[in-house]
Scaffold this motif. Structure first.
Motif: not given
Length: 57
Positions: A40-57
């Motif tokens: 939720e906190k990272l979504r507030s700055i427009d980042y989502e978890y990407d399982s393929k790259s194993n990072q928030f992008i």
């Protein structure tokens, strides 16, 4: 234990994922973190978890 500022949190989480954990679930389980709150906190700055790259992008 983890940064409260979303940008610092992003850096912390992505570094942990890159260096120590195979996925976000493993990170949260190991460090006893609430994955929904982090997402939720990272979504507030427009980042989502990407399982393929194993990072928030």
């Amino acid at each position: 234990m983890i940064p409260k500022d979303p940008v610092m949190l992003l850096s912390f989480v992505n570094t942990q994922l890159r260096d120590f954990y195979p996925d976000f679930e493993a990170l949260c389980k190991d460090k006893e973190l609430d994955s929904r709150k982090i997402e939720e906190k990272l979504r507030s700055i427009d980042y989502e978890y990407d399982s393929k790259s194993n990072q928030f992008i």
